[in-house]
Enzyme design. Sequence first.
Site, PDB file in Angstrom:
ATOM      1  N   ASP A   5      36.305  41.712  49.492  1.00  0.00           N
ATOM      2  CA  ASP A   5      37.066  40.779  48.671  1.00  0.00           C
ATOM      3  C   ASP A   5      38.266  40.327  49.487  1.00  0.00           C
ATOM      4  O   ASP A   5      39.125  41.139  49.811  1.00  0.00           O
ATOM      5  CB  ASP A   5      37.512  41.467  47.384  1.00  0.00           C
ATOM      6  CG  ASP A   5      38.106  40.470  46.403  1.00  0.00           C
ATOM      7  OD1 ASP A   5      37.590  39.348  46.323  1.00  0.00           O
ATOM      8  OD2 ASP A   5      39.085  40.820  45.728  1.00  0.00           O
ATOM      9  N   GLU A  44      36.235  46.437  48.674  1.00  0.00           N
ATOM     10  CA  GLU A  44      36.526  46.680  47.258  1.00  0.00           C
ATOM     11  C   GLU A  44      35.332  47.339  46.602  1.00  0.00           C
ATOM     12  O   GLU A  44      34.184  47.012  46.906  1.00  0.00           O
ATOM     13  CB  GLU A  44      36.852  45.349  46.559  1.00  0.00           C
ATOM     14  CG  GLU A  44      37.071  45.506  45.051  1.00  0.00           C
ATOM     15  CD  GLU A  44      37.878  44.367  44.417  1.00  0.00           C
ATOM     16  OE1 GLU A  44      38.494  43.581  45.173  1.00  0.00           O
ATOM     17  OE2 GLU A  44      37.883  44.278  43.182  1.00  0.00           O
ATOM     18  N   SER A  95      33.943  48.302  42.722  1.00  0.00           N
ATOM     19  CA  SER A  95      34.089  48.299  41.271  1.00  0.00           C
ATOM     20  C   SER A  95      33.181  49.376  40.707  1.00  0.00           C
ATOM     21  O   SER A  95      31.977  49.381  40.985  1.00  0.00           O
ATOM     22  CB  SER A  95      33.663  46.960  40.670  1.00  0.00           C
ATOM     23  OG  SER A  95      34.415  45.914  41.227  1.00  0.00           O
ATOM     24  N   THR A  96      33.739  50.272  39.926  1.00  0.00           N
ATOM     25  CA  THR A  96      32.898  51.310  39.318  1.00  0.00           C
ATOM     26  C   THR A  96      31.921  50.650  38.343  1.00  0.00           C
ATOM     27  O   THR A  96      32.152  49.537  37.877  1.00  0.00           O
ATOM     28  CB  THR A  96      33.742  52.319  38.510  1.00  0.00           C
ATOM     29  OG1 THR A  96      34.325  51.650  37.383  1.00  0.00           O
ATOM     30  CG2 THR A  96      34.821  52.958  39.365  1.00  0.00           C
ATOM     31  N   ASN A 120      39.562  47.370  33.665  1.00  0.00           N
ATOM     32  CA  ASN A 120      38.939  46.458  32.712  1.00  0.00           C
ATOM     33  C   ASN A 120      38.562  47.200  31.441  1.00  0.00           C
ATOM     34  O   ASN A 120      38.065  48.330  31.515  1.00  0.00           O
ATOM     35  CB  ASN A 120      37.662  45.855  33.319  1.00  0.00           C
ATOM     36  CG  ASN A 120      37.980  45.030  34.554  1.00  0.00           C
ATOM     37  OD1 ASN A 120      38.592  43.977  34.454  1.00  0.00           O
ATOM     38  ND2 ASN A 120      37.591  45.526  35.721  1.00  0.00           N
ATOM     39  N   ARG A 171      37.218  40.786  27.851  1.00  0.00           N
ATOM     40  CA  ARG A 171      37.437  41.885  28.788  1.00  0.00           C
ATOM     41  C   ARG A 171      38.897  41.788  29.195  1.00  0.00           C
ATOM     42  O   ARG A 171      39.300  40.813  29.834  1.00  0.00           O
ATOM     43  CB  ARG A 171      36.527  41.720  30.008  1.00  0.00           C
ATOM     44  CG  ARG A 171      36.816  42.715  31.140  1.00  0.00           C
ATOM     45  CD  ARG A 171      35.908  42.470  32.341  1.00  0.00           C
ATOM     46  NE  ARG A 171      36.102  41.162  32.964  1.00  0.00           N
ATOM     47  CZ  ARG A 171      36.543  40.958  34.218  1.00  0.00           C
ATOM     48  NH1 ARG A 171      36.826  41.974  34.988  1.00  0.00           N
ATOM     49  NH2 ARG A 171      36.682  39.731  34.698  1.00  0.00           N
TER      50      ARG A 171
END
Lengths: 504, 64
Positions: free
Chosen positions: A97, A102, A104-105, A161, A246
Amino acid sequence: MAITKICGIETEFGILLRGAGESNPIAASSLLINAYVNELARAGSSFGPTPKVGWDFEDETPGNDARGTAPAGTMAPEVETHLVNAVLTNGARYYVDHAHPELSTPECAEARSVVKFDRSAEMILVRSMEAAKRLLPDGQEIVVYKNNSDRKGNSYGCHENYLMDRAVPFGRVVTHVMPHFITRQIFTGAGKVGSEAPGISVADVPYQLTQRADFFEEEVGLETTLKRPIVNTRDEPHSDAQKYRRLHVICGDANLSEIATYLKVGTTALVLSMVEDDFLPREFVFNAPVAVMRGVSYDTTLRRAWELVDGTTATALDVQWELFDRARKYAEEVGLECVGDDVGRDVLHRWETVLAGLESDPMSLADQVDWVAKYRLIDGYRERHDLSWDDARLAAMDLQYHDLRPAKSLARRAGLQTLVTDDEAALGMSEPPSDTRAYFRGKCLQKWADDIVAANWDSLVFDIGRDPLRRVPMMEPTRGTEAHVGSLLAGCATPAELLDKLGS
Amino acid sequence: MAEREQKKKPAREKGEEEIAETPEPSEKGEKLKAELDDLLDEIDDVLETNAEDFVKSYVQKGGQ
């Protein structure tokens, strides 16, 4: 009734190519991720990620604003489609990114699961560094740092998030998350030597609670890379937009302490559930939220009171105690199903313990709160060698606290408590959570990576060699769990069978 | 808001601290100090050797 707080964390990591002089961070990030992905693919592991499966940008609309329209002059974040982008079998996304790696889980159903997959993410980065080292010339290595600042005014984020009910007015969300984001810093902060805000010297702020507070300039807005707002308004639900929003949270620090991550996500999920159920009668509206955000971070005594618009004042601890008291009442009167009953109760217990510790003796939390753990090491070293706060050795220790190499990490040596075992976290590198739609994504990738041409948060695209490509939408983040589709997936030998049974 | 009024614990005067803490060192305080000493010995071995260069070279642009 509050909805299940499906949640996750996306972390941008600092990266250095060491031993090579100047380094290009984009190239280094690509090399790092490709090294990991290719090594697993070569190992032929059925649990390996699949370099073939790219990210599908079909539903990316980062320019949408939760307030309806963005004010004139707002810069919508760009979506970069040309860089490395892998979808892993644990349901996570691992990509370049801008100029950072990066991760993201996957979507998680509660805070403990987020902690687990955040640990799994660290392990993936460690393995990536090892894989990259094997590709690089002797003497060179790529090193990854889980922090949020380069100490020169450049910051990179650790975003959270949370799935929310679209019916809740966004204004109400803003009113209540603002004071929580400002005051939770007392236990979410990862600590920083000095300040990067213009005009603040090391004499003014020798040490502060957070990595990020220096970089927030607005109260509410869409940006993420400049004029960062405390409350971000990106409206990109990655799910049924009629039902959900979200909440994209950009103001938190990346934590090395599992307890800190747990409380950061756990308390925020509780606050958001209370917002949905209109369970927060008291509004803490600070007179100058951006100044207070920084002020809280700069006040290591935690004693300063801040002015509210109603003419009263409150310390960060006052606000957190009020939120905690309401959450305890909420647990009694409404229940904690939306954040996971057991996890919710445990979060309440730890929240209370940490607030009590911060009130009586913050240093007693050196095994739980990152800013305290880091302060203890750095201040101890400073006293031992009689250094001033602007000594480069203290700045180096600040950075090295976040070094993810096990042999170099200072956080690993700080005696931090853990919540998940190494075995659990290692399994999370390849196995998805069982209780969100990430299960469907991860299991399909484990079984049929060769037949999936693209994936994203809310769909999978199959190419089964006949007809056009087939997109399977996953608009409900709470569906596609093991309970929903476990036996369906187990009963299908081919993706064609799955698609027939799904009727898509 | 008076930004400068905050007390800065990390910046407290060294002498002040010694006066405050030397008279009756508690057993627990001694134990904590010994633990910290051991920890500092341990990290001494892994600290970046050229702190100044390392800090200078750590540049991270293009983040969110």
